[in-house]
Design a protein around this motif. Structure first.
Motif, PDB file in Angstrom:
ATOM      1  N   LEU A 176     -13.843 -14.858 -89.455  1.00  0.00           N
ATOM      2  CA  LEU A 176     -14.769 -14.444 -90.510  1.00  0.00           C
ATOM      3  C   LEU A 176     -15.988 -15.358 -90.577  1.00  0.00           C
ATOM      4  CD1 LEU A 176     -12.174 -13.576 -93.300  1.00  0.00           C
ATOM      5  CD2 LEU A 176     -13.759 -11.964 -92.240  1.00  0.00           C
ATOM      6  N   SER A 177     -15.783 -16.649 -90.361  1.00  0.00           N
ATOM      7  CA  SER A 177     -16.907 -17.588 -90.421  1.00  0.00           C
ATOM      8  C   SER A 177     -17.822 -17.453 -89.212  1.00  0.00           C
ATOM      9  CB  SER A 177     -16.387 -19.024 -90.525  1.00  0.00           C
ATOM     10  OG  SER A 177     -15.670 -19.383 -89.352  1.00  0.00           O
ATOM     11  N   GLU A 178     -17.277 -17.006 -88.078  1.00  0.00           N
ATOM     12  CA  GLU A 178     -18.070 -16.907 -86.846  1.00  0.00           C
ATOM     13  C   GLU A 178     -18.744 -15.547 -86.674  1.00  0.00           C
ATOM     14  OE1 GLU A 178     -15.313 -17.841 -83.776  1.00  0.00           O
ATOM     15  OE2 GLU A 178     -15.397 -20.019 -84.118  1.00  0.00           O
ATOM     16  N   ALA A 179     -18.342 -14.558 -87.459  1.00  0.00           N
ATOM     17  CA  ALA A 179     -18.908 -13.207 -87.312  1.00  0.00           C
ATOM     18  C   ALA A 179     -20.264 -13.138 -88.001  1.00  0.00           C
ATOM     19  CB  ALA A 179     -17.951 -12.172 -87.888  1.00  0.00           C
ATOM     20  N   LYS A 180     -21.302 -13.556 -87.290  1.00  0.00           N
ATOM     21  CA  LYS A 180     -22.654 -13.587 -87.838  1.00  0.00           C
ATOM     22  C   LYS A 180     -23.497 -12.403 -87.367  1.00  0.00           C
ATOM     23  CE  LYS A 180     -21.834 -17.677 -89.657  1.00  0.00           C
ATOM     24  NZ  LYS A 180     -21.634 -17.826 -91.124  1.00  0.00           N
ATOM     25  N   LEU A 181     -23.390 -12.076 -86.085  1.00  0.00           N
ATOM     26  CA  LEU A 181     -24.205 -11.011 -85.507  1.00  0.00           C
ATOM     27  C   LEU A 181     -23.537  -9.651 -85.715  1.00  0.00           C
ATOM     28  CD1 LEU A 181     -25.158 -12.740 -82.134  1.00  0.00           C
ATOM     29  CD2 LEU A 181     -26.521 -12.608 -84.241  1.00  0.00           C
ATOM     30  N   PRO A 182     -24.322  -8.565 -85.710  1.00  0.00           N
ATOM     31  CA  PRO A 182     -23.743  -7.230 -85.902  1.00  0.00           C
ATOM     32  C   PRO A 182     -22.598  -6.923 -84.936  1.00  0.00           C
ATOM     33  CG  PRO A 182     -26.117  -7.102 -86.090  1.00  0.00           C
ATOM     34  CD  PRO A 182     -25.805  -8.507 -85.667  1.00  0.00           C
ATOM     35  N   ALA A 183     -22.767  -7.258 -83.659  1.00  0.00           N
ATOM     36  CA  ALA A 183     -21.715  -6.971 -82.679  1.00  0.00           C
ATOM     37  C   ALA A 183     -20.432  -7.729 -83.006  1.00  0.00           C
ATOM     38  CB  ALA A 183     -22.195  -7.328 -81.275  1.00  0.00           C
ATOM     39  N   GLN A 184     -20.569  -8.965 -83.489  1.00  0.00           N
ATOM     40  CA  GLN A 184     -19.394  -9.760 -83.853  1.00  0.00           C
ATOM     41  C   GLN A 184     -18.697  -9.168 -85.076  1.00  0.00           C
ATOM     42  OE1 GLN A 184     -21.583 -13.429 -84.311  1.00  0.00           O
ATOM     43  NE2 GLN A 184     -20.830 -14.247 -82.355  1.00  0.00           N
ATOM     44  N   LYS A 185     -19.479  -8.699 -86.029  1.00  0.00           N
ATOM     45  CA  LYS A 185     -18.898  -8.079 -87.224  1.00  0.00           C
ATOM     46  C   LYS A 185     -18.160  -6.795 -86.872  1.00  0.00           C
ATOM     47  CE  LYS A 185     -22.317 -10.051 -90.371  1.00  0.00           C
ATOM     48  NZ  LYS A 185     -23.438  -9.791 -91.304  1.00  0.00           N
ATOM     49  N   LEU A 186     -18.742  -6.013 -85.964  1.00  0.00           N
ATOM     50  CA  LEU A 186     -18.094  -4.765 -85.562  1.00  0.00           C
ATOM     51  C   LEU A 186     -16.801  -5.039 -84.797  1.00  0.00           C
ATOM     52  CD1 LEU A 186     -21.196  -2.655 -84.461  1.00  0.00           C
ATOM     53  CD2 LEU A 186     -19.835  -2.400 -86.542  1.00  0.00           C
ATOM     54  N   ALA A 187     -16.816  -6.053 -83.955  1.00  0.00           N
ATOM     55  CA  ALA A 187     -15.602  -6.400 -83.206  1.00  0.00           C
ATOM     56  C   ALA A 187     -14.496  -6.857 -84.148  1.00  0.00           C
ATOM     57  CB  ALA A 187     -15.921  -7.488 -82.181  1.00  0.00           C
ATOM     58  N   LEU A 188     -14.855  -7.667 -85.139  1.00  0.00           N
ATOM     59  CA  LEU A 188     -13.855  -8.129 -86.102  1.00  0.00           C
ATOM     60  C   LEU A 188     -13.385  -6.978 -86.990  1.00  0.00           C
ATOM     61  CD1 LEU A 188     -12.187 -10.371 -87.305  1.00  0.00           C
ATOM     62  CD2 LEU A 188     -14.160 -11.038 -88.715  1.00  0.00           C
ATOM     63  N   ALA A 189     -14.300  -6.080 -87.337  1.00  0.00           N
ATOM     64  CA  ALA A 189     -13.918  -4.909 -88.129  1.00  0.00           C
ATOM     65  C   ALA A 189     -12.854  -4.099 -87.402  1.00  0.00           C
ATOM     66  CB  ALA A 189     -15.141  -4.043 -88.414  1.00  0.00           C
ATOM     67  N   ASP A 190     -13.056  -3.893 -86.111  1.00  0.00           N
ATOM     68  CA  ASP A 190     -12.078  -3.138 -85.322  1.00  0.00           C
ATOM     69  C   ASP A 190     -10.737  -3.865 -85.270  1.00  0.00           C
ATOM     70  OD1 ASP A 190     -11.493  -0.879 -83.417  1.00  0.00           O
ATOM     71  OD2 ASP A 190     -11.132  -2.575 -82.082  1.00  0.00           O
ATOM     72  N   LYS A 191     -10.781  -5.185 -85.139  1.00  0.00           N
ATOM     73  CA  LYS A 191      -9.549  -5.971 -85.080  1.00  0.00           C
ATOM     74  C   LYS A 191      -8.769  -5.864 -86.396  1.00  0.00           C
ATOM     75  CE  LYS A 191      -7.835 -10.617 -83.998  1.00  0.00           C
ATOM     76  NZ  LYS A 191      -8.224 -11.988 -83.564  1.00  0.00           N
ATOM     77  N   LEU A 192      -9.472  -6.002 -87.514  1.00  0.00           N
ATOM     78  CA  LEU A 192      -8.812  -5.896 -88.815  1.00  0.00           C
ATOM     79  C   LEU A 192      -8.291  -4.484 -89.061  1.00  0.00           C
ATOM     80  CD1 LEU A 192     -11.157  -8.014 -91.138  1.00  0.00           C
ATOM     81  CD2 LEU A 192      -9.081  -8.720 -89.940  1.00  0.00           C
ATOM     82  N   PHE A 193      -9.036  -3.496 -88.586  1.00  0.00           N
ATOM     83  CA  PHE A 193      -8.608  -2.104 -88.750  1.00  0.00           C
ATOM     84  C   PHE A 193      -7.309  -1.855 -87.978  1.00  0.00           C
ATOM     85  CE2 PHE A 193      -8.861   2.403 -87.347  1.00  0.00           C
ATOM     86  CZ  PHE A 193      -8.769   3.001 -88.596  1.00  0.00           C
ATOM     87  N   GLN A 194      -7.232  -2.381 -86.756  1.00  0.00           N
ATOM     88  CA  GLN A 194      -6.010  -2.231 -85.970  1.00  0.00           C
ATOM     89  C   GLN A 194      -4.837  -2.931 -86.657  1.00  0.00           C
ATOM     90  OE1 GLN A 194      -5.927  -0.187 -83.459  1.00  0.00           O
ATOM     91  NE2 GLN A 194      -8.145   0.136 -83.509  1.00  0.00           N
ATOM     92  N   GLU A 195      -5.099  -4.098 -87.234  1.00  0.00           N
ATOM     93  CA  GLU A 195      -4.055  -4.815 -87.965  1.00  0.00           C
ATOM     94  C   GLU A 195      -3.592  -4.006 -89.176  1.00  0.00           C
ATOM     95  OE1 GLU A 195      -2.397  -7.558 -87.451  1.00  0.00           O
ATOM     96  OE2 GLU A 195      -3.423  -8.227 -85.635  1.00  0.00           O
ATOM     97  N   ALA A 196      -4.540  -3.373 -89.862  1.00  0.00           N
ATOM     98  CA  ALA A 196      -4.193  -2.566 -91.036  1.00  0.00           C
ATOM     99  C   ALA A 196      -3.282  -1.412 -90.654  1.00  0.00           C
ATOM    100  CB  ALA A 196      -5.467  -2.041 -91.696  1.00  0.00           C
ATOM    101  N   GLN A 197      -3.603  -0.748 -89.557  1.00  0.00           N
ATOM    102  CA  GLN A 197      -2.784   0.378 -89.119  1.00  0.00           C
ATOM    103  C   GLN A 197      -1.390  -0.065 -88.687  1.00  0.00           C
ATOM    104  OE1 GLN A 197      -5.669   2.133 -86.227  1.00  0.00           O
ATOM    105  NE2 GLN A 197      -5.451   3.973 -87.462  1.00  0.00           N
ATOM    106  N   ALA A 198      -1.307  -1.276 -88.137  1.00  0.00           N
ATOM    107  CA  ALA A 198      -0.016  -1.773 -87.651  1.00  0.00           C
ATOM    108  C   ALA A 198       0.844  -2.361 -88.767  1.00  0.00           C
ATOM    109  CB  ALA A 198      -0.246  -2.826 -86.571  1.00  0.00           C
ATOM    110  N   THR A 199       0.235  -2.669 -89.911  1.00  0.00           N
ATOM    111  CA  THR A 199       0.967  -3.288 -91.024  1.00  0.00           C
ATOM    112  C   THR A 199       1.675  -2.215 -91.839  1.00  0.00           C
ATOM    113  OG1 THR A 199      -0.652  -5.092 -91.128  1.00  0.00           O
ATOM    114  CG2 THR A 199       0.765  -4.768 -93.054  1.00  0.00           C
ATOM    115  N   LYS A 200       2.982  -2.124 -91.689  1.00  0.00           N
ATOM    116  CA  LYS A 200       3.762  -1.080 -92.352  1.00  0.00           C
ATOM    117  C   LYS A 200       4.591  -1.603 -93.526  1.00  0.00           C
ATOM    118  CE  LYS A 200       2.453   1.812 -89.121  1.00  0.00           C
ATOM    119  NZ  LYS A 200       1.434   2.854 -89.404  1.00  0.00           N
ATOM    120  N   ASP A 201       4.950  -2.899 -93.489  1.00  0.00           N
ATOM    121  CA  ASP A 201       5.888  -3.427 -94.481  1.00  0.00           C
ATOM    122  C   ASP A 201       5.217  -4.167 -95.633  1.00  0.00           C
ATOM    123  OD1 ASP A 201       4.974  -5.454 -92.930  1.00  0.00           O
ATOM    124  OD2 ASP A 201       6.914  -6.418 -92.596  1.00  0.00           O
ATOM    125  N   ASP A 202       3.890  -4.229 -95.642  1.00  0.00           N
ATOM    126  CA  ASP A 202       3.164  -4.917 -96.711  1.00  0.00           C
ATOM    127  C   ASP A 202       1.967  -4.059 -97.116  1.00  0.00           C
ATOM    128  OD1 ASP A 202       1.842  -6.601 -98.435  1.00  0.00           O
ATOM    129  OD2 ASP A 202       2.036  -8.381 -97.178  1.00  0.00           O
TER     130      ASP A 202
END
Length: 427
Positions: free
Chosen positions: A22-48
């Motif tokens: 989160l601290s390193e995601a400064k540029l648009p491309a970095q924010k989009l890459a992190l957004a995708d990573k968090l989105f994948q984590e959200a889809q995989a999180t079933k027990d919380d």
């Protein structure tokens, strides 16, 4: 939806786990890459559930901050499929936060198109969920900026919804009053009539509205709704039901008439294959005259979302144009033996097999001789109906070579027009 306390706990945990990213995601491309990573984590999180909800929200916010509003909205829609949430309100919040980009962003016309297009979708979603105040706000956003997009088709589409939103505003108070009345007096026929008309005649949601109309006044309308709820299978009964709806439409307002006529058309189509004689002829004639879309409110064609390349001959795409070498544009091969070529100006139109929602077009400009670098000039336009084309990118000036990647706000596309204007080798 998780409680505020659980959300707060989960957010603290997520921010700690992804503190570095989160601290390193400064540029648009970095924010989009992190957004995708968090989105994948959200889809995989079933027990919380709380953690999944927070991850979806953070992913959507990062996608919007990275400049990809469409992905941000899609993430909200995915989350709404899992949690009970006011997705229309969250989407509108994303769009409102992006408005300053019209003044400071690098491509204000493209942003205006994306904002207006997405705002229309939010307006529709809000109408379907009976959030008319939210629908009005979304429409005001779209109508206030759409002209900045320079897209005449979208501008006309937005302006054409003005009457629709006015009608829903006018009827909304009565709708809410009827809901309140039924909560106290569940058998009130007038309140049932109001709700039935709202859902069936204004929105076309017959499954939701027919049970109300069946308990409404006048008796003629109630009897008609009761007959419809029986879902007759006999073609003569289906034909008679169509005739009754068509006759009843004449007693209603112009705003209501369209959906009633569509209901009549539905029953004519059900009956037609097994009719004969004058009844068959009547059904055919009526179907030729009746509207195919309601004049007041219908959902927009948003296009099918399919990953990968949809402009392929094996997938059903076709090419027309200056010469037959245009088929090489959609053969899926990247080789010097399969190049679309012609003396400029040359025009090819790629017609897709169905309406898709596209956000990127890739084009390879080949240098077959490699003696000295060749550069090209071209224009790409797109069309929703295959007839009226809107310019997407103008690269008539400059020296364009190699792979061309054209990114744009997601939009429904049925046809793509490529106009080759010049080539340094004059071919």
């Amino acid at each position: 939806m998780p409680s505020p306390e659980d959300q707060k706990r989960a957010e603290a945990t997520v921010r700690e786990l992804f503190k570095k990213e989160l601290s390193e995601a400064k540029l648009p491309a970095q924010k989009l890459a992190l957004a995708d990573k968090l989105f994948q984590e959200a889809q995989a999180t079933k027990d919380d559930p709380a953690a999944a909800y927070v991850l979806f929200g953070m992913a959507s916010a990062l996608a919007a901050a990275g400049g990809d509003l469409t992905t941000s909205i899609e993430m909200i829609e995915t989350a709404a499929g899992r949690f009970e949430m006011n997705s229309a309100s969250l989407k509108l919040d994303v769009l409102n936060k992006a408005l300053p980009g019209l003044r400071s962003g690098p491509q204000p016309a493209l942003l205006a198109y994306e904002l207006a297009d997405l705002a229309l979708n939010v307006m529709e979603d809000a109408i379907l969920t009976d959030q008319i105040e939210l629908a009005v706000e979304a429409y005001k956003l779209a109508s206030g900026i759409v002209k900045r997009s320079g897209d005449n088709d979208l501008t006309q589409e937005v302006l054409s919804r003005n009457h629709c939103i006015q009608v829903f505003q006018k009827q909304y108070e009565a709708f809410r009053a009827a809901e309140k009345q039924l909560s106290v007096h569940p058998d009130d026929p007038a309140a049932h009539a109001t709700l039935g008309r709202w859902h069936c005649f204004l929105k076309g949601l017959w499954e939701k509205g027919l049970p109300h109309l069946a308990r409404a006044q006048p008796a003629e309308l109630a009897a008609l709704a009761q007959a419809d709820l029986q879902s007759p299978e006999n073609p003569k009964e289906q034909f008679q039901l169509a005739e009754r709806w068509l006759q009843y439409a004449e007693s209603e307002s112009e705003e209501a008439k369209g959906h009633i006529q569509l209901r009549a058309a539905h029953w004519y189509r059900q009956a037609l294959p097994d009719l004969s004689g004058l009844e068959k002829l009547t059904a055919q004639k009526q179907l030729e005259k009746l509207p195919t879309v309601p004049p007041l409110f219908t959902r927009r064609e948003r296009g099918e979302v399919v990953p990968g390349n949809v402009a392929l001959q094996i997938a059903g795409a076709q090419v027309t144009g200056t010469n037959t070498t245009g088929t090489y544009l959609i053969d899926g091969a990247i080789s010097e033996s399969s190049i679309a070529r012609g003396t400029s100006p040359v025009t090819w139109t790629i017609v897709l097999p169905k309406l898709y929602r596209l956000r990127e077009i890739r084009l390879l400009l080949v240098d077959p001789h490699r003696v000295r670098p060749r550069h090209y000039g071209y224009i790409i336009a797109v069309s929703k109906d295959g007839k009226r084309f809107v310019p997407l990118v103008d690269r008539s000036k400059g020296q364009w070579m190699g792979w061309q990647v054209i990114d744009f706000p997601a939009r429904p596309v049925r046809a793509i027009q490529l106009i080759g204007l010049r080539e340094s080798g004059e071919r």
